[in-house]
Design a protein around this motif. Structure first.
Motif, PDB file in Angstrom:
ATOM      1  N   VAL A   1      31.488  31.690  34.640  1.00 39.52           N
ATOM      2  CA  VAL A   1      32.474  32.182  33.585  1.00 39.52           C
ATOM      3  C   VAL A   1      33.103  31.106  32.608  1.00 39.52           C
ATOM      4  CG1 VAL A   1      34.364  33.744  33.243  1.00 39.52           C
ATOM      5  CG2 VAL A   1      32.792  34.287  35.096  1.00 39.52           C
ATOM      6  N   LEU A   2      33.455  30.104  33.249  1.00 30.51           N
ATOM      7  CA  LEU A   2      34.226  29.199  32.499  1.00 30.51           C
ATOM      8  C   LEU A   2      33.289  28.573  31.587  1.00 30.51           C
ATOM      9  CD1 LEU A   2      36.846  27.281  32.229  1.00 30.51           C
ATOM     10  CD2 LEU A   2      36.134  25.889  33.983  1.00 30.51           C
ATOM     11  N   ALA A   3      32.390  27.952  32.202  1.00 28.56           N
ATOM     12  CA  ALA A   3      31.331  27.280  31.115  1.00 28.56           C
ATOM     13  C   ALA A   3      30.901  28.234  30.015  1.00 28.56           C
ATOM     14  CB  ALA A   3      29.686  27.088  32.004  1.00 28.56           C
ATOM     15  N   SER A   4      31.004  29.539  30.196  1.00 26.10           N
ATOM     16  CA  SER A   4      30.381  30.578  29.209  1.00 26.10           C
ATOM     17  C   SER A   4      31.483  30.865  28.170  1.00 26.10           C
ATOM     18  CB  SER A   4      30.085  31.844  29.743  1.00 26.10           C
ATOM     19  OG  SER A   4      28.913  31.944  30.632  1.00 26.10           O
ATOM     20  N   VAL A   5      32.567  30.895  28.490  1.00 26.90           N
ATOM     21  CA  VAL A   5      33.822  30.966  27.719  1.00 26.90           C
ATOM     22  C   VAL A   5      34.228  29.844  27.126  1.00 26.90           C
ATOM     23  CG1 VAL A   5      36.422  31.491  27.648  1.00 26.90           C
ATOM     24  CG2 VAL A   5      34.854  32.777  29.430  1.00 26.90           C
ATOM     25  N   MET A   6      34.024  28.494  27.648  1.00 26.97           N
ATOM     26  CA  MET A   6      34.420  27.511  26.951  1.00 26.97           C
ATOM     27  C   MET A   6      33.373  27.162  25.995  1.00 26.97           C
ATOM     28  SD  MET A   6      35.721  24.555  29.789  1.00 26.97           S
ATOM     29  CE  MET A   6      36.076  23.246  28.431  1.00 26.97           C
ATOM     30  N   GLY A   7      32.272  27.492  26.242  1.00 26.27           N
ATOM     31  CA  GLY A   7      30.858  27.337  25.351  1.00 26.27           C
ATOM     32  C   GLY A   7      31.059  28.076  23.903  1.00 26.27           C
ATOM     33  N   GLN A   8      31.825  29.136  24.166  1.00 27.84           N
ATOM     34  CA  GLN A   8      31.958  30.213  23.111  1.00 27.84           C
ATOM     35  C   GLN A   8      33.102  29.880  22.286  1.00 27.84           C
ATOM     36  OE1 GLN A   8      30.795  34.178  23.966  1.00 27.84           O
ATOM     37  NE2 GLN A   8      30.355  33.659  25.800  1.00 27.84           N
ATOM     38  N   ASN A   9      33.930  28.783  22.596  1.00 25.75           N
ATOM     39  CA  ASN A   9      35.451  28.426  22.240  1.00 25.75           C
ATOM     40  C   ASN A   9      36.302  29.487  22.143  1.00 25.75           C
ATOM     41  OD1 ASN A   9      37.285  26.882  21.165  1.00 25.75           O
ATOM     42  ND2 ASN A   9      36.724  27.273  18.726  1.00 25.75           N
TER      43      ASN A   9
ATOM     44  N   VAL B   1      28.186  18.940  27.345  1.00 25.50           N
ATOM     45  CA  VAL B   1      27.173  19.883  26.894  1.00 25.50           C
ATOM     46  C   VAL B   1      27.547  20.594  25.708  1.00 25.50           C
ATOM     47  CG1 VAL B   1      25.897  21.992  27.643  1.00 25.50           C
ATOM     48  CG2 VAL B   1      26.609  20.316  29.423  1.00 25.50           C
ATOM     49  N   VAL B   2      28.492  20.843  25.437  1.00 26.17           N
ATOM     50  CA  VAL B   2      28.877  21.778  24.133  1.00 26.17           C
ATOM     51  C   VAL B   2      28.878  20.903  22.660  1.00 26.17           C
ATOM     52  CG1 VAL B   2      30.830  22.993  22.734  1.00 26.17           C
ATOM     53  CG2 VAL B   2      30.424  23.375  25.302  1.00 26.17           C
ATOM     54  N   GLN B   3      29.154  19.561  23.049  1.00 17.71           N
ATOM     55  CA  GLN B   3      29.021  18.502  21.913  1.00 17.71           C
ATOM     56  C   GLN B   3      27.702  18.213  21.858  1.00 17.71           C
ATOM     57  OE1 GLN B   3      31.724  15.541  23.538  1.00 17.71           O
ATOM     58  NE2 GLN B   3      33.051  15.652  21.679  1.00 17.71           N
ATOM     59  N   TYR B   4      26.828  18.214  23.033  1.00 18.57           N
ATOM     60  CA  TYR B   4      25.468  18.083  22.766  1.00 18.57           C
ATOM     61  C   TYR B   4      24.775  18.864  21.835  1.00 18.57           C
ATOM     62  CZ  TYR B   4      20.647  17.042  23.869  1.00 18.57           C
ATOM     63  OH  TYR B   4      19.159  16.601  23.825  1.00 18.57           O
ATOM     64  N   MET B   5      25.379  20.240  21.969  1.00 17.57           N
ATOM     65  CA  MET B   5      24.741  21.323  21.384  1.00 17.57           C
ATOM     66  C   MET B   5      25.301  21.334  19.775  1.00 17.57           C
ATOM     67  SD  MET B   5      22.660  22.484  23.478  1.00 17.57           S
ATOM     68  CE  MET B   5      22.153  24.020  22.485  1.00 17.57           C
TER      69      MET B   5
ATOM     70  N   MET C   1      25.000  33.364  21.565  1.00 18.04           N
ATOM     71  CA  MET C   1      25.547  34.622  22.224  1.00 18.04           C
ATOM     72  C   MET C   1      26.835  34.460  21.338  1.00 18.04           C
ATOM     73  SD  MET C   1      25.640  34.891  26.250  1.00 18.04           S
ATOM     74  CE  MET C   1      27.257  34.934  26.935  1.00 18.04           C
ATOM     75  N   SER C   2      27.434  35.810  20.989  1.00 24.88           N
ATOM     76  CA  SER C   2      28.589  35.691  20.170  1.00 24.88           C
ATOM     77  C   SER C   2      29.757  36.308  20.929  1.00 24.88           C
ATOM     78  CB  SER C   2      28.534  36.600  19.011  1.00 24.88           C
ATOM     79  OG  SER C   2      28.128  37.775  19.378  1.00 24.88           O
ATOM     80  N   PHE C   3      29.551  36.724  22.284  1.00 28.55           N
ATOM     81  CA  PHE C   3      30.556  37.136  23.006  1.00 28.55           C
ATOM     82  C   PHE C   3      30.114  37.435  24.597  1.00 28.55           C
ATOM     83  CE2 PHE C   3      27.824  40.747  22.239  1.00 28.55           C
ATOM     84  CZ  PHE C   3      27.486  41.434  23.395  1.00 28.55           C
ATOM     85  N   SER C   4      31.203  37.426  25.424  1.00 28.56           N
ATOM     86  CA  SER C   4      31.106  37.465  26.832  1.00 28.56           C
ATOM     87  C   SER C   4      31.116  38.766  27.370  1.00 28.56           C
ATOM     88  CB  SER C   4      32.052  36.476  27.550  1.00 28.56           C
ATOM     89  OG  SER C   4      31.467  35.449  28.433  1.00 28.56           O
ATOM     90  N   CYS C   5      30.144  38.947  28.359  1.00 31.49           N
ATOM     91  CA  CYS C   5      30.224  40.413  29.060  1.00 31.49           C
ATOM     92  C   CYS C   5      29.848  39.960  30.419  1.00 31.49           C
ATOM     93  CB  CYS C   5      29.327  41.422  28.409  1.00 31.49           C
ATOM     94  SG  CYS C   5      29.243  43.113  29.204  1.00 31.49           S
ATOM     95  N   TYR C   6      30.820  39.680  31.266  1.00 36.12           N
ATOM     96  CA  TYR C   6      30.492  39.029  32.543  1.00 36.12           C
ATOM     97  C   TYR C   6      31.109  39.938  33.601  1.00 36.12           C
ATOM     98  CZ  TYR C   6      35.054  37.134  31.560  1.00 36.12           C
ATOM     99  OH  TYR C   6      36.368  36.866  31.225  1.00 36.12           O
ATOM    100  N   GLY C   7      31.862  40.772  33.335  1.00 30.62           N
ATOM    101  CA  GLY C   7      32.475  41.780  34.408  1.00 30.62           C
ATOM    102  C   GLY C   7      31.548  42.202  35.381  1.00 30.62           C
ATOM    103  N   LEU C   8      30.600  42.998  34.692  1.00 30.50           N
ATOM    104  CA  LEU C   8      29.667  43.726  35.472  1.00 30.50           C
ATOM    105  C   LEU C   8      28.711  42.904  36.354  1.00 30.50           C
ATOM    106  CD1 LEU C   8      28.555  46.763  35.889  1.00 30.50           C
ATOM    107  CD2 LEU C   8      27.202  46.359  33.833  1.00 30.50           C
ATOM    108  N   TYR C   9      28.350  42.103  35.820  1.00 32.84           N
ATOM    109  CA  TYR C   9      27.286  41.071  36.320  1.00 32.84           C
ATOM    110  C   TYR C   9      27.832  40.265  37.371  1.00 32.84           C
ATOM    111  CZ  TYR C   9      24.758  43.041  32.473  1.00 32.84           C
ATOM    112  OH  TYR C   9      24.310  43.756  31.521  1.00 32.84           O
ATOM    113  N   LEU C  10      28.986  39.357  37.033  1.00 33.96           N
ATOM    114  CA  LEU C  10      29.512  38.571  38.050  1.00 33.96           C
ATOM    115  C   LEU C  10      30.566  39.344  39.014  1.00 33.96           C
ATOM    116  CD1 LEU C  10      29.801  35.698  35.551  1.00 33.96           C
ATOM    117  CD2 LEU C  10      28.197  36.043  37.558  1.00 33.96           C
ATOM    118  N   ALA C  11      30.757  40.813  38.935  1.00 36.59           N
ATOM    119  CA  ALA C  11      31.712  41.251  40.099  1.00 36.59           C
ATOM    120  C   ALA C  11      31.257  41.198  41.480  1.00 36.59           C
ATOM    121  CB  ALA C  11      32.130  42.534  39.515  1.00 36.59           C
ATOM    122  N   ASP C  12      29.509  41.355  41.494  1.00 38.53           N
ATOM    123  CA  ASP C  12      29.135  41.378  42.747  1.00 38.53           C
ATOM    124  C   ASP C  12      29.285  39.893  43.402  1.00 38.53           C
ATOM    125  OD1 ASP C  12      27.748  41.587  44.992  1.00 38.53           O
ATOM    126  OD2 ASP C  12      25.777  41.929  44.016  1.00 38.53           O
ATOM    127  N   LEU C  13      30.013  39.746  44.383  1.00 35.32           N
ATOM    128  CA  LEU C  13      30.446  38.312  45.138  1.00 35.32           C
ATOM    129  C   LEU C  13      29.277  38.108  46.001  1.00 35.32           C
ATOM    130  CD1 LEU C  13      34.206  38.318  45.039  1.00 35.32           C
ATOM    131  CD2 LEU C  13      32.677  37.149  43.470  1.00 35.32           C
TER     132      LEU C  13
END
Length: 79
Positions: free
Chosen positions: A25-33, A65-69, A1-13
């Protein structure tokens, strides 16, 4: 995954609460540096009422997890 598109999907609380949403979101963003986005989301995680201890533990787990990957995290900034 080269980018994050989370607004539309995670806006529904109705599915995830604020803290769970921020975990995803944090795991996704951190995993993509995500640099600045990572710092913003780490600070936002604290603003949701999560303790510094818990935020640092979550950050450590994501780093493991990121180091393991096979990704290099030596340039990551810490909060």
């Amino acid at each position: 995954m080269s980018f994050s598109c989370y607004g539309l999907y995670l806006a529904d609380l109705s599915v995830f609460g604020d803290v769970e949403n921020e975990l995803v979101v944090l795991a996704s963003v951190m995993g993509q540096n995500g640099g600045v986005a990572t710092l913003s989301h780490l600070k936002g995680f604290r603003r949701l009422g999560v303790s510094t201890f818990d935020v640092r533990n979550v950050e450590s787990i994501i780093e493991m997890v990121v180091q393991y990957m096979g990704k290099d995290i030596s340039q990551w900034r810490k909060v």
